[in-house]
Design a protein around this motif. Sequence first.
Motif, short mmCIF file in Angstrom:
data_model
loop_
_atom_site.label_atom_id
_atom_site.label_comp_id
_atom_site.label_asym_id
_atom_site.label_seq_id
_atom_site.Cartn_x
_atom_site.Cartn_y
_atom_site.Cartn_z
N GLU B 123 0.84 -1.20 0.00
CA GLU B 123 0.00 0.00 0.00
C GLU B 123 0.87 1.25 0.00
OE1 GLU B 123 -3.01 -0.04 3.26
OE2 GLU B 123 -1.99 -1.90 3.79
N HIS B 125 -0.17 5.35 0.37
CA HIS B 125 -1.24 6.35 0.47
C HIS B 125 -0.64 7.72 0.74
CE1 HIS B 125 -3.49 2.72 0.82
NE2 HIS B 125 -3.13 2.48 2.05
N GLY B 128 -4.13 8.46 3.63
CA GLY B 128 -4.85 7.33 4.22
C GLY B 128 -5.81 6.71 3.21
N ILE B 129 -6.47 5.65 3.65
CA ILE B 129 -7.35 4.87 2.78
C ILE B 129 -8.73 5.51 2.75
CG2 ILE B 129 -8.48 2.64 2.45
CD1 ILE B 129 -6.11 1.39 4.02
N GLU B 131 -12.60 5.37 2.29
CA GLU B 131 -13.63 4.33 2.38
C GLU B 131 -14.86 4.84 1.65
OE1 GLU B 131 -14.16 3.01 6.38
OE2 GLU B 131 -12.03 2.52 6.64
N ARG B 254 -9.62 -3.99 -3.51
CA ARG B 254 -9.52 -3.73 -2.08
C ARG B 254 -9.50 -2.22 -1.85
NH1 ARG B 254 -7.88 -8.31 0.82
NH2 ARG B 254 -9.00 -10.06 -0.12
N GLU B 255 -9.98 -1.79 -0.67
CA GLU B 255 -9.99 -0.34 -0.37
C GLU B 255 -8.58 0.25 -0.49
OE1 GLU B 255 -11.91 -0.32 3.44
OE2 GLU B 255 -13.77 0.45 2.59
N GLU B 256 -7.58 -0.51 -0.03
CA GLU B 256 -6.20 -0.02 -0.10
C GLU B 256 -5.76 0.23 -1.54
OE1 GLU B 256 -7.52 -2.70 1.49
OE2 GLU B 256 -5.89 -3.72 2.52
N TYR B 259 -10.71 0.94 -4.14
CA TYR B 259 -12.13 0.58 -4.19
C TYR B 259 -13.02 1.82 -4.22
CZ TYR B 259 -16.52 -1.64 -2.62
OH TYR B 259 -17.81 -2.10 -2.49
#
Lengths: 441, 441
Positions: B123, B125, B128-129, B131, B254-256, B259
């Motif tokens: 990952e 970023h 951050g991820i 959502e 995946r969110e990372e 998504y």
Amino acid sequence: MKNEETDNPRRNGEGLENPSRRTLLRGGVAAAGGAALAAGLAARGAGAAISQHADPLITDVQDWNRYPGDGVDARPYGLPSQYEKDVVRRDVPWLTADSKSSVNFTPLHELDGIITPNGLCFERHHGGIAEINPVDHRLMINGLVDNELVFTMEDLKRFPRENRVYFLECAANSGMEWRGSQLNGCQFTHGMVHNVMYTGIRVRDLLNEAGVKPEGKWVLAEGADPSLMTRSIPIEKMMDDCMVAFKMNGEALREEQGYPIRLVVPGWEGNMWIKWLRRFEVGDQPWQQREETSKYTDLLADGQARRFTWEMDVKSVITNPSPQAPITHGKGQTVITGLAWSGRGKIARVDVSLDGGRNWQEARIDGPSLDKSVHRFYFDFDWDGSELLIQSRAMDEQGFIQPSKDELRAARGTNSIYHNNGIQTWYIKQDGSAENVEVSS
Amino acid sequence: MKNEETDNPRRNGEGLENPSRRTLLRGGVAAAGGAALAAGLAARGAGAAISQHADPLITDVQDWNRYPGDGVDARPYGLPSQYEKDVVRRDVPWLTADSKSSVNFTPLHELDGIITPNGLCFERHHGGIAEINPVDHRLMINGLVDNELVFTMEDLKRFPRENRVYFLECAANSGMEWRGSQLNGCQFTHGMVHNVMYTGIRVRDLLNEAGVKPEGKWVLAEGADPSLMTRSIPIEKMMDDCMVAFKMNGEALREEQGYPIRLVVPGWEGNMWIKWLRRFEVGDQPWQQREETSKYTDLLADGQARRFTWEMDVKSVITNPSPQAPITHGKGQTVITGLAWSGRGKIARVDVSLDGGRNWQEARIDGPSLDKSVHRFYFDFDWDGSELLIQSRAMDEQGFIQPSKDELRAARGTNSIYHNNGIQTWYIKQDGSAENVEVSS
């Protein structure tokens, strides 16, 4: 016949020019730094436009940016989004007396491409999942060999490795369908199949290391699980392309799939792919174990049983739309997609019918075409909103063609549980919902 | 020179015939239903035998079978075995001030084959991820187009789909190595790369739908994450092979990894693969965003900076043995394996050196060889137990060859952080342990 309401992109744009809509979109402009009109997709060739959506962009844009999210230390091993929580393997409790000797199903209708993620590969156990510490696990070779051997995991990883993508299908996949449509969804009718990349070593190298005696014609493969799963496999297949696999899709095998090692028997029925593999015994004839006599044989109408029907026949299924995945966007540009596979090699062609098998059109296969691997097919068409009876029919590189269910029953009766590769039909209604139905052929 | 102690399989068998050992193995026989001798693997060709193990088979066999395990309803979404708990993404806390704008690393030394499991894809970023609820997410196209459009996820899934396996490498991968060996393990020196199968649609189809004006030469891709990640991409690349992906390895992103949708820019640096993709703006020149000026450019010794160095150069690394994965089985038959990739196409050849680059031998590439995908290579050899300096050197199908670190520094100095594709060296000691070292070339 053109549809003035929907075929004209300009009209679609103009259609949005009502005051309230304009206000919303001006908001979107400010937030996103550019002008925005709602979607207006003119179908490729002649076709209907994609339906439009009223939700303004601005709310979406702002929400996602109010706070920083998780950092890189939050998820050492990542999991799917909370919005994918329904994408799971599912079992059918009434199917078996005990979940420890049962099956669950891959959610085919939620997947795309040809790789099945490890967490979603269907499970079939006969005594539950064996939990093995690889440090203590051994693989033994005994019987008609010059040197009986025992290997640790470390020993096995010193042999030359290979990487192959193969489908694994349970012989009972679609078994309920022999007697007519039963389960309403491709997860349950066809979900006993998965497709992963295996890393492992050749069984041939291990058997040659032990030295097979001339009279050695069969190999008994034995699992270390509570059911002591055992199958007899001809030495020719074992020497040809069988593998002892220790990785799937790059990482260690999952426990449900035989961790730390499983036998890979390319193109043959899943029950032979012994999990928690602990022993190869070389013999001069098959062992006539339960799983190759009372089970995994095909009882015909006249009481005779087909035996040793290991090679999985050419097969396909439409995964979308399907009963668990209806069409929700209305008429117009629509994607039909599904999977095709054959134990005899690559898939040469997939045809799709929209009218229950009267007319067929060739589908587009996209993605890697690999030996004894599932193939992904697509059929892009312009749905006029009328009822459909959709089917797929696969042909493999050896020329085998998927039969209709009626053709299968004419040849094998309806006593069978195993090896149903018949053409599946989904009835698509005007509202886009789908049902598992039978059509006579 | 032959080693009588280890080269003779018969001797290996005989060596076990001491009373205590024989008793243990008789036990094993009873439990496993066959005779068992300890492992004696004669290496292919001339070579040393694999070391033997004293643990008796019987204890393993009995333990695994005392109780039935989990049933098929226990694990709707499966996870790795408890014995694989150390196989995780890892970050380096001192590398950055905040984990929300940082990176973690793929455990390359624990993987094999060419597919990276979704849970282990590194990952990176910048805020951050994010959502995101896909129902509310939109992709907008604006700027120099005939029709500015907004698409829902459902809209996007009505375009023709394709499936491609591509590597994604951060431009800063191996960046610490510019100034000499720093981090001790391929997870940290080379773990900012992953390789998955993407399912998505062609950017070309979306841009053609909007209608790019003649003066439209660049596209700004914008993410919906807190950092509002943005990069300028030439229209030619976007029209060539770029994708908007919504699935990876069969399941939802995946969110990372962005998504519900991310941009796929095959062969180009990872920072351009915009995650949580929300907007394409078409313009007539690059936007000169932070990520393409102060970042992701290569400052040379003379103060000049290389810009728009998007295409990732041919590169490889040995993943086993390596500092995190020493040789634990002693001398004899040994597997060296690693990964090779190039942003310019397929890998044509990988060579391996055991002596710090003086002599090279061709490695074996095994598994699918796909365009702009990692390739898995193996070098099987008979280790005599002496010290080694192991290296790999890849060549792609366009003839580009991986340079030494010294050659790179001679050309670009040591100001750079990005685009280090230099040859990596592991120092293998007599005890099998490994260290990250530099050798002059």
